[in-house]
Structures are given as structure tokens and as C-alpha cells.
Design an enzyme around this catalytic site. Structure first.
Site, PDB file in Angstrom:
ATOM      1  N   HIS A 134     122.141 131.240  43.725  1.00  0.00           N
ATOM      2  CA  HIS A 134     120.733 131.692  43.721  1.00  0.00           C
ATOM      3  C   HIS A 134     119.733 130.564  43.964  1.00  0.00           C
ATOM      4  O   HIS A 134     119.888 129.451  43.469  1.00  0.00           O
ATOM      5  CB  HIS A 134     120.396 132.511  42.479  1.00  0.00           C
ATOM      6  CG  HIS A 134     120.393 131.797  41.162  1.00  0.00           C
ATOM      7  ND1 HIS A 134     119.282 131.189  40.647  1.00  0.00           N
ATOM      8  CD2 HIS A 134     121.364 131.644  40.223  1.00  0.00           C
ATOM      9  CE1 HIS A 134     119.560 130.697  39.447  1.00  0.00           C
ATOM     10  NE2 HIS A 134     120.814 130.944  39.169  1.00  0.00           N
TER      11      HIS A 134
ATOM     12  N   ASP B 110     120.104 124.684  37.557  1.00  0.00           N
ATOM     13  CA  ASP B 110     120.356 126.131  37.640  1.00  0.00           C
ATOM     14  C   ASP B 110     119.388 126.712  38.661  1.00  0.00           C
ATOM     15  O   ASP B 110     118.231 126.927  38.338  1.00  0.00           O
ATOM     16  CB  ASP B 110     120.161 126.760  36.259  1.00  0.00           C
ATOM     17  CG  ASP B 110     120.334 128.266  36.252  1.00  0.00           C
ATOM     18  OD1 ASP B 110     120.831 128.828  37.241  1.00  0.00           O
ATOM     19  OD2 ASP B 110     119.955 128.879  35.232  1.00  0.00           O
TER      20      ASP B 110
ATOM     21  N   GLU C  92     117.554 135.999  41.066  1.00  0.00           N
ATOM     22  CA  GLU C  92     118.676 136.098  40.122  1.00  0.00           C
ATOM     23  C   GLU C  92     118.183 136.052  38.687  1.00  0.00           C
ATOM     24  O   GLU C  92     118.659 136.775  37.816  1.00  0.00           O
ATOM     25  CB  GLU C  92     119.666 134.937  40.363  1.00  0.00           C
ATOM     26  CG  GLU C  92     120.982 135.062  39.573  1.00  0.00           C
ATOM     27  CD  GLU C  92     120.966 134.428  38.184  1.00  0.00           C
ATOM     28  OE1 GLU C  92     121.944 134.612  37.447  1.00  0.00           O
ATOM     29  OE2 GLU C  92     119.977 133.762  37.820  1.00  0.00           O
ATOM     30  N   GLU C  93     117.216 135.165  38.434  1.00  0.00           N
ATOM     31  CA  GLU C  93     116.800 134.903  37.052  1.00  0.00           C
ATOM     32  C   GLU C  93     116.057 136.067  36.406  1.00  0.00           C
ATOM     33  O   GLU C  93     115.849 136.086  35.198  1.00  0.00           O
ATOM     34  CB  GLU C  93     115.931 133.628  36.984  1.00  0.00           C
ATOM     35  CG  GLU C  93     116.656 132.345  37.389  1.00  0.00           C
ATOM     36  CD  GLU C  93     117.708 131.886  36.377  1.00  0.00           C
ATOM     37  OE1 GLU C  93     117.924 132.587  35.371  1.00  0.00           O
ATOM     38  OE2 GLU C  93     118.316 130.829  36.618  1.00  0.00           O
TER      39      GLU C  93
ATOM     40  N   HIS D  39     118.279 126.446  31.206  1.00  0.00           N
ATOM     41  CA  HIS D  39     117.017 127.166  30.953  1.00  0.00           C
ATOM     42  C   HIS D  39     116.059 126.382  30.062  1.00  0.00           C
ATOM     43  O   HIS D  39     115.227 126.963  29.372  1.00  0.00           O
ATOM     44  CB  HIS D  39     117.266 128.579  30.409  1.00  0.00           C
ATOM     45  CG  HIS D  39     117.779 129.502  31.479  1.00  0.00           C
ATOM     46  ND1 HIS D  39     117.683 130.869  31.411  1.00  0.00           N
ATOM     47  CD2 HIS D  39     118.367 129.236  32.663  1.00  0.00           C
ATOM     48  CE1 HIS D  39     118.211 131.403  32.503  1.00  0.00           C
ATOM     49  NE2 HIS D  39     118.639 130.424  33.281  1.00  0.00           N
TER      50      HIS D  39
HETATM   51 ZN    ZN Z   1     121.804 130.429  37.394  1.00  0.00          ZN
HETATM   52 CO    CO Z   2     119.742 130.752  35.124  1.00  0.00          CO
END
Ligand code: ZN
Ligand code: CO
Length: 333
Positions: A65, A166, A196-197, A305
């Protein structure tokens, strides 16, 4: 690949605004694939046709992503202070002391209502964003504007630090895999996904449209290797993790076995991942249409995150080796 990870981590791209990441990635795909297109949701789809004689190959979707977590302005007061909501699973107790960056270059710092000595956990309602303005007009940001966490890219030896490993590290692994893969019997559908998130939305539509026979996501996973961590076997520096299960997906045993056997046959250190929270794009594609066997190659990452995520460069290299080895061979019968 290290320079590529750093480059991609420097690009603005909260969920729903992946254009700049897409542009950065397209530049690196030149000459590596046979077709490149962007779909209606903003997924970047790069297709590499099988090598001649590839009738025995599969249609394999590889998903990493492009989007990153961030915040969105919900209100700007008369003095120019912003209230906000989160984009994706932002851990709000990590906000104080971190800095955000808007698409137009405006930067902001977080403040907390009340005394700085308060022991209260900072709830989103008590936090505000200070963009250095004296009035609403002066703020240069408005309701609906998104910002991402920004701090300089760092490295301590092979440990990389960035607010958005990420999943820019996964995007880099996917690009590097395409670079190193000389030929494959498979039709490879490399998808750099959007949103995606906020709930694997890009992967859901791309997976439906592309009708893959196998889905492999490339994403980060949490670790259990820091003080008082929730027990989890995954650690930094011990190789890429092959997912067994997370909150929304159980990997297909055959895919997991394929990846494990490939790692063993090529002396690639790997770990098995059971993640008790979170999931990846593979979970959305797994339940698309009549179902798609799914697996995930994960890059271990501490402090996912939060604005300071840490991963080990060697694990990303191991992920590339694992993918190149697996995709270069026929899928086991
Ligand atoms: Zn991710
Ligand atoms: Co993530």
C-alpha cells in the site's frame, strides 16, 4: 534499495491522496513491467507477463500500500488552531511532540489543552494542531485538509527510522523484487494500493477487477522484541515474516508452505507471524469473488502507527530474496 526506501518515505501520501507516491513509484517501474495503469480508486497496477512457455504459471497479485496514516482537519478556530480527526489507526498518545506536514507545505505541532504537567492520557478531543497562525484566515489550511507525520529519515546502522515505513518499505520491496526478478512463469499483477489504512479499500476493488489466483501482500508487522511487549515471536533482524494468521485472515496453508519451503531451500532466514491485531490488503482480496488463496510476506517493524517506526534493512532484503526466489519458480502442484 535503501535509497529507494528513503525516497519513498519522503513523499506525502495520506489515504485518498496517493498521487505523489504513485508518481514516485512510476518513475522506478520504467522498463520493469509490460503494462502500467492507474485504476479508478487510485491503485497503481503494473503487470509483468509470464516468460515464454509460462502456461503453467498463475495470476499472482502482489500488493503493497502507498497510503500512510495521518490526520484531517475538522475545524479551524478564530485564532487559527485546528481540531482534527485521524486517518487510519493513529495512536493518539504518540502525537505530542510529533510534527505534521500538509500537502501545501504547512507544518504543525500538537498541543494539549490544560497544564503540560497533566497526567491525563491525551484524547483526540483534548488535542489541537498549531500551524503557527494567528487567525483562521492566516492558517493556510482548512476543513478537509490532510496531513502526515514528518520527521527526517534516520538510520542507526541497519535500523531504519521513519514515520511511514508502513508501508513505503513494502512498496520498495515490491519494486526491488521486480528489478531483481529475471523471469517468472507467472502473470505478475504488482499493485501499489490506495486507502489500505482506512480499511483495505483499494485492494478490495483491485482484487475484484484483476481476478488473481493468488494474493500476496507485502506489509509491515508488529514485533514482540522490546521491553514488556505483548508476547509475539517476531523480532527485528531475524528475517522476513511469513504470516500464519492475523485479525482478518488465515493464510492459505499451501501458500504458507510454498513460502516456507522456498525460504529453507534458499537459506533465507524467516520467521512465522501470528499477529493479534491488524491485517493487510491480502485479507480484502482473500474474500473477493469466489475466494483467493492468500499469504503475506511481512517486514517486522517496531512502533507501527507511531511517528517513529523502526525496521531492519536486512529483513527488507530478505523479503526481496524470498519473493524473487518464490516468483521465479513454478507454484507447487
Ligand atoms: Zn501497512
Ligand atoms: Co498500517
Amino acid at each position: 534499495m535503501r535509497a529507494l526506501i528513503e525516497e519513498l518515505c519522503g513523499v506525502f501520501g495520506p489515504s485518498g491522496q496517493e498521487e505523489r507516491v504513485r508518481e514516485a513509484i512510476v518513475n522506478h517501474l520504467d522498463g520493469l513491467v509490460d503494462e502500467i495503469r492507474t485504476d479508478r480508486l487510485g491503485n497503481l497496477i503494473a503487470v509483468k507477463h509470464p516468460a515464454a512457455g509460462g502456461e503453467k504459471g498463475k495470476r499472482i497479485m502482489l500488493a503493497a500500500h502507498m497510503d500512510e496514516i495521518g490526520i484531517m482537519v475538522t475545524h479551524v478556530d478564530a485564532q487559527g488552531f485546528c481540531r482534527f480527526t485521524t486517518i487510519g489507526g493513529v495512536l493518539t498518545n504518540s502525537l505530542i511532540g510529533s510534527r505534521v506536514h500538509f500537502a501545501n507545505g504547512v507544518e504543525g505541532a500538537f498541543g494539549l489543552e490544560g497544564s503540560p504537567l497533566t497526567r491525563d492520557r491525551p484524547t483526540p478531543q483534548k488535542l489541537f494542531l498549531d500551524v503557527g497562525a494567528d487567525s483562521k484566515e492566516d492558517a493556510r489550511v482548512q476543513v478537509g485538509d490532510s496531513a502526515v507525520f514528518r520527521s527526517s529519515f534516520g538510520a542507526v546502522g541497519d535500523r531504519l527510522l521513519a514515520p511511514n515505513l508502513d508501508d513505503r518499505i513494502g512498496c520498495a520491496v515490491l519494486i526491488q523484487t521486480l528489478r531483481e526478478l529475471e523471469s517468472s512463469p507467472h502473470e505478475l499483477l504488482a499493485v501499489f494500493t490506495a486507502q489500505e489504512e482506512v480499511g483495505t479499500r483499494g485492494a478490495a476493488t483491485a482484487g475484484y477487477g484483476l481476478e488473481p489466483e493468488i494474493i500476496l501482500a507485502i506489509d509491515v508487522t508488529a514485533t514482540g522484541d522490546f521491553p514488556q511487549a505483548t508476547p509475539m515471536e517476531v523480532a527485528l533482524g531475524k528475517g522476513p515474516a511469513i504470516k500464519v494468521m492475523d485479525r482478518r485472515m488465515i493464510s492459505h496453508p499451501k501458500i504458507r508452505g510454498w513460502l516456507e519451503n522456498t525460504a529453507r531451500a534458499n537459506d533465507i532466514p524467516y520467521q512465522l507471524e501470528v499477529l493479534e491485531f491488524g491485517s493487510t490488503d491480502a485479507s480484502a482480496v482473500q474474500v473477493s469473488r469466489a475466494g483467493v488463496p492468500a499469504g503475506t510476506v511481512s517486514i517486522p517493524c517496531r512502533y507501527v502507527h507511531t511517528p517513529s517506526q523502526m525496521a531492519d534493512y536486512n529483513d527488507a532484503c530478505g523479503a526481496v530474496r524470498l519473493l524473487v526466489s518464490a516468483l521465479g519458480e513454478e507454484y507447487p502442484r
